[in-house]
Motif scaffolding. Structure first.
Motif, PDB file in Angstrom:
ATOM      1  N   ILE A  97      52.691  68.661  36.908  1.00 41.61           N
ATOM      2  CA  ILE A  97      53.885  68.517  37.740  1.00 41.61           C
ATOM      3  C   ILE A  97      54.229  67.041  37.814  1.00 41.61           C
ATOM      4  O   ILE A  97      53.364  66.215  38.108  1.00 41.61           O
ATOM      5  CB  ILE A  97      53.635  69.050  39.159  1.00 41.61           C
ATOM      6  N   LEU A  98      55.480  66.720  37.518  1.00 41.22           N
ATOM      7  CA  LEU A  98      55.890  65.332  37.663  1.00 41.22           C
ATOM      8  C   LEU A  98      57.341  65.257  38.098  1.00 41.22           C
ATOM      9  O   LEU A  98      58.127  66.154  37.822  1.00 41.22           O
ATOM     10  CB  LEU A  98      55.652  64.528  36.385  1.00 41.22           C
ATOM     11  N   PRO A  99      57.692  64.196  38.809  1.00 42.21           N
ATOM     12  CA  PRO A  99      59.090  64.045  39.216  1.00 42.21           C
ATOM     13  C   PRO A  99      59.947  63.703  38.012  1.00 42.21           C
ATOM     14  O   PRO A  99      59.477  63.105  37.041  1.00 42.21           O
ATOM     15  CB  PRO A  99      59.062  62.900  40.225  1.00 42.21           C
ATOM     16  N   GLU A 100      61.203  64.073  38.083  1.00 45.79           N
ATOM     17  CA  GLU A 100      62.130  63.835  36.972  1.00 45.79           C
ATOM     18  C   GLU A 100      62.183  62.365  36.562  1.00 45.79           C
ATOM     19  O   GLU A 100      62.332  62.056  35.397  1.00 45.79           O
ATOM     20  CB  GLU A 100      63.530  64.312  37.361  1.00 45.79           C
ATOM     21  N   LYS A 101      62.030  61.449  37.523  1.00 49.40           N
ATOM     22  CA  LYS A 101      62.171  60.023  37.202  1.00 49.40           C
ATOM     23  C   LYS A 101      61.102  59.529  36.213  1.00 49.40           C
ATOM     24  O   LYS A 101      61.327  58.552  35.527  1.00 49.40           O
ATOM     25  CB  LYS A 101      62.143  59.172  38.463  1.00 49.40           C
ATOM     26  N   THR A 102      59.977  60.210  36.122  1.00 50.49           N
ATOM     27  CA  THR A 102      58.947  59.787  35.183  1.00 50.49           C
ATOM     28  C   THR A 102      58.941  60.602  33.899  1.00 50.49           C
ATOM     29  O   THR A 102      58.165  60.335  32.995  1.00 50.49           O
ATOM     30  CB  THR A 102      57.546  59.858  35.834  1.00 50.49           C
ATOM     31  N   LEU A 103      59.830  61.581  33.799  1.00 55.32           N
ATOM     32  CA  LEU A 103      59.845  62.471  32.638  1.00 55.32           C
ATOM     33  C   LEU A 103      60.157  61.744  31.331  1.00 55.32           C
ATOM     34  O   LEU A 103      59.518  61.993  30.314  1.00 55.32           O
ATOM     35  CB  LEU A 103      60.847  63.604  32.862  1.00 55.32           C
ATOM     36  N   ILE A 104      61.098  60.831  31.341  1.00 57.66           N
ATOM     37  CA  ILE A 104      61.453  60.102  30.121  1.00 57.66           C
ATOM     38  C   ILE A 104      60.253  59.307  29.611  1.00 57.66           C
ATOM     39  O   ILE A 104      59.917  59.354  28.429  1.00 57.66           O
ATOM     40  CB  ILE A 104      62.669  59.185  30.357  1.00 57.66           C
ATOM     41  N   SER A 105      59.580  58.606  30.507  1.00 60.00           N
ATOM     42  CA  SER A 105      58.396  57.834  30.112  1.00 60.00           C
ATOM     43  C   SER A 105      57.293  58.756  29.622  1.00 60.00           C
ATOM     44  O   SER A 105      56.612  58.459  28.645  1.00 60.00           O
ATOM     45  CB  SER A 105      57.884  57.008  31.291  1.00 60.00           C
ATOM     46  N   TYR A 106      57.100  59.871  30.294  1.00 58.72           N
ATOM     47  CA  TYR A 106      56.074  60.826  29.891  1.00 58.72           C
ATOM     48  C   TYR A 106      56.364  61.372  28.492  1.00 58.72           C
ATOM     49  O   TYR A 106      55.471  61.471  27.653  1.00 58.72           O
ATOM     50  CB  TYR A 106      55.994  61.978  30.890  1.00 58.72           C
ATOM     51  N   ASN A 107      57.615  61.720  28.227  1.00 58.93           N
ATOM     52  CA  ASN A 107      57.972  62.277  26.922  1.00 58.93           C
ATOM     53  C   ASN A 107      57.784  61.268  25.789  1.00 58.93           C
ATOM     54  O   ASN A 107      57.481  61.648  24.664  1.00 58.93           O
ATOM     55  CB  ASN A 107      59.401  62.798  26.934  1.00 58.93           C
ATOM     56  N   LYS A 108      57.964  59.994  26.073  1.00 61.88           N
ATOM     57  CA  LYS A 108      57.750  58.976  25.040  1.00 61.88           C
ATOM     58  C   LYS A 108      56.269  58.827  24.712  1.00 61.88           C
ATOM     59  O   LYS A 108      55.900  58.654  23.560  1.00 61.88           O
ATOM     60  CB  LYS A 108      58.309  57.633  25.500  1.00 61.88           C
ATOM     61  N   ASN A 109      55.435  58.851  25.751  1.00 60.15           N
ATOM     62  CA  ASN A 109      53.997  58.673  25.551  1.00 60.15           C
ATOM     63  C   ASN A 109      53.265  59.238  26.763  1.00 60.15           C
ATOM     64  O   ASN A 109      53.131  58.546  27.771  1.00 60.15           O
ATOM     65  CB  ASN A 109      53.650  57.199  25.356  1.00 60.15           C
ATOM     66  N   PRO A 110      52.770  60.471  26.701  1.00 59.22           N
ATOM     67  CA  PRO A 110      52.112  61.078  27.858  1.00 59.22           C
ATOM     68  C   PRO A 110      50.936  60.268  28.410  1.00 59.22           C
ATOM     69  O   PRO A 110      50.667  60.315  29.589  1.00 59.22           O
ATOM     70  CB  PRO A 110      51.631  62.429  27.323  1.00 59.22           C
ATOM     71  N   LYS A 111      50.248  59.513  27.570  1.00 60.79           N
ATOM     72  CA  LYS A 111      49.110  58.726  28.058  1.00 60.79           C
ATOM     73  C   LYS A 111      49.562  57.481  28.812  1.00 60.79           C
ATOM     74  O   LYS A 111      48.806  56.919  29.596  1.00 60.79           O
ATOM     75  CB  LYS A 111      48.211  58.348  26.896  1.00 60.79           C
ATOM     76  N   PRO A 149      63.920  66.206  42.111  1.00 58.88           N
ATOM     77  CA  PRO A 149      63.759  67.246  41.081  1.00 58.88           C
ATOM     78  C   PRO A 149      62.386  67.099  40.416  1.00 58.88           C
ATOM     79  O   PRO A 149      61.954  65.990  40.122  1.00 58.88           O
ATOM     80  CB  PRO A 149      64.872  66.956  40.078  1.00 58.88           C
ATOM     81  N   TYR A 150      61.725  68.206  40.185  1.00 57.68           N
ATOM     82  CA  TYR A 150      60.401  68.208  39.564  1.00 57.68           C
ATOM     83  C   TYR A 150      60.442  68.944  38.234  1.00 57.68           C
ATOM     84  O   TYR A 150      61.215  69.884  38.049  1.00 57.68           O
ATOM     85  CB  TYR A 150      59.364  68.856  40.478  1.00 57.68           C
ATOM     86  N   THR A 151      59.583  68.512  37.331  1.00 58.36           N
ATOM     87  CA  THR A 151      59.419  69.184  36.046  1.00 58.36           C
ATOM     88  C   THR A 151      57.993  69.694  35.964  1.00 58.36           C
ATOM     89  O   THR A 151      57.054  69.006  36.349  1.00 58.36           O
ATOM     90  CB  THR A 151      59.690  68.217  34.877  1.00 58.36           C
ATOM     91  N   VAL A 152      57.845  70.905  35.456  1.00 59.60           N
ATOM     92  CA  VAL A 152      56.538  71.506  35.242  1.00 59.60           C
ATOM     93  C   VAL A 152      56.338  71.607  33.741  1.00 59.60           C
ATOM     94  O   VAL A 152      57.221  72.059  33.013  1.00 59.60           O
ATOM     95  CB  VAL A 152      56.474  72.904  35.899  1.00 59.60           C
ATOM     96  N   ILE A 153      55.169  71.155  33.289  1.00 61.03           N
ATOM     97  CA  ILE A 153      54.834  71.227  31.863  1.00 61.03           C
ATOM     98  C   ILE A 153      53.668  72.196  31.714  1.00 61.03           C
ATOM     99  O   ILE A 153      52.620  72.016  32.332  1.00 61.03           O
ATOM    100  CB  ILE A 153      54.479  69.838  31.309  1.00 61.03           C
ATOM    101  N   THR A 154      53.856  73.211  30.900  1.00 59.71           N
ATOM    102  CA  THR A 154      52.836  74.238  30.712  1.00 59.71           C
ATOM    103  C   THR A 154      51.826  73.817  29.647  1.00 59.71           C
ATOM    104  O   THR A 154      51.993  72.808  28.968  1.00 59.71           O
ATOM    105  CB  THR A 154      53.490  75.575  30.319  1.00 59.71           C
ATOM    106  N   HIS A 155      50.791  74.627  29.503  1.00 57.26           N
ATOM    107  CA  HIS A 155      49.716  74.324  28.550  1.00 57.26           C
ATOM    108  C   HIS A 155      50.230  74.176  27.119  1.00 57.26           C
ATOM    109  O   HIS A 155      49.656  73.449  26.326  1.00 57.26           O
ATOM    110  CB  HIS A 155      48.636  75.411  28.604  1.00 57.26           C
ATOM    111  N   ASP A 156      51.327  74.848  26.800  1.00 59.27           N
ATOM    112  CA  ASP A 156      51.875  74.765  25.443  1.00 59.27           C
ATOM    113  C   ASP A 156      52.990  73.715  25.337  1.00 59.27           C
ATOM    114  O   ASP A 156      53.790  73.732  24.419  1.00 59.27           O
ATOM    115  CB  ASP A 156      52.362  76.132  24.974  1.00 59.27           C
ATOM    116  N   LYS A 157      53.015  72.790  26.303  1.00 58.89           N
ATOM    117  CA  LYS A 157      53.912  71.620  26.326  1.00 58.89           C
ATOM    118  C   LYS A 157      55.379  71.957  26.571  1.00 58.89           C
ATOM    119  O   LYS A 157      56.244  71.121  26.385  1.00 58.89           O
ATOM    120  CB  LYS A 157      53.785  70.780  25.040  1.00 58.89           C
TER     121      LYS A 157
END
Length: 108
Positions: free
Chosen positions: A25-39, A75-83
């Motif tokens: 679970i992550l807030p939308e504001k961090t989604l762009i950074s997460y998608n570029k590099n999850p680590k 707004p929150y985004t949920v990422i499942t086990h299959d990304k």
């Protein structure tokens, strides 16, 4: 008074199946950074955060700690086990018990 016997029924569980119920679970504001590099998010944990929850029903409800969901208007985004990524809304919060429930809109 009759004696009572407690019996335990042990079941073998498949950890791979259980892992499918765990979500990120992550807030939308961090989604762009997460998608570029999850680590990356773990290196910047003071400014950003990422948490987990668990599916609790077949209708896409997720339980997590209330302190994770600190703003009902975020707004929150949920990422499942299959990304796969889904938008989620908070449908229940209990500050005293530190429980929150989110629901994924199945139309996503």
């Amino acid at each position: 008074m009759p004696d009572t016997i407690n019996t335990w029924e042990w079941k073998i569980v498949n950890i791979e199946e259980i892992k499918k119920s765990i979500v990120t679970i992550l807030p939308e504001k961090t989604l762009i950074s997460y998608n570029k590099n999850p680590k990356w998010i773990f290196k910047n944990y003071e400014e950003n955060w990422i948490w987990t929850g668990f599916f609790i029903s077949k209708d896409w409800k997720i339980i997590t700690a209330n302190h994770i969901i600190n703003n009902k208007n975020t707004p929150y985004t949920v990422i499942t086990h299959d990304k796969k990524q889904y938008k989620a809304k908070i449908i229940y919060q209990d500050e005293e018990k530190d429980i929150a429930i989110l629901k994924i809109d199945q139309r996503n």
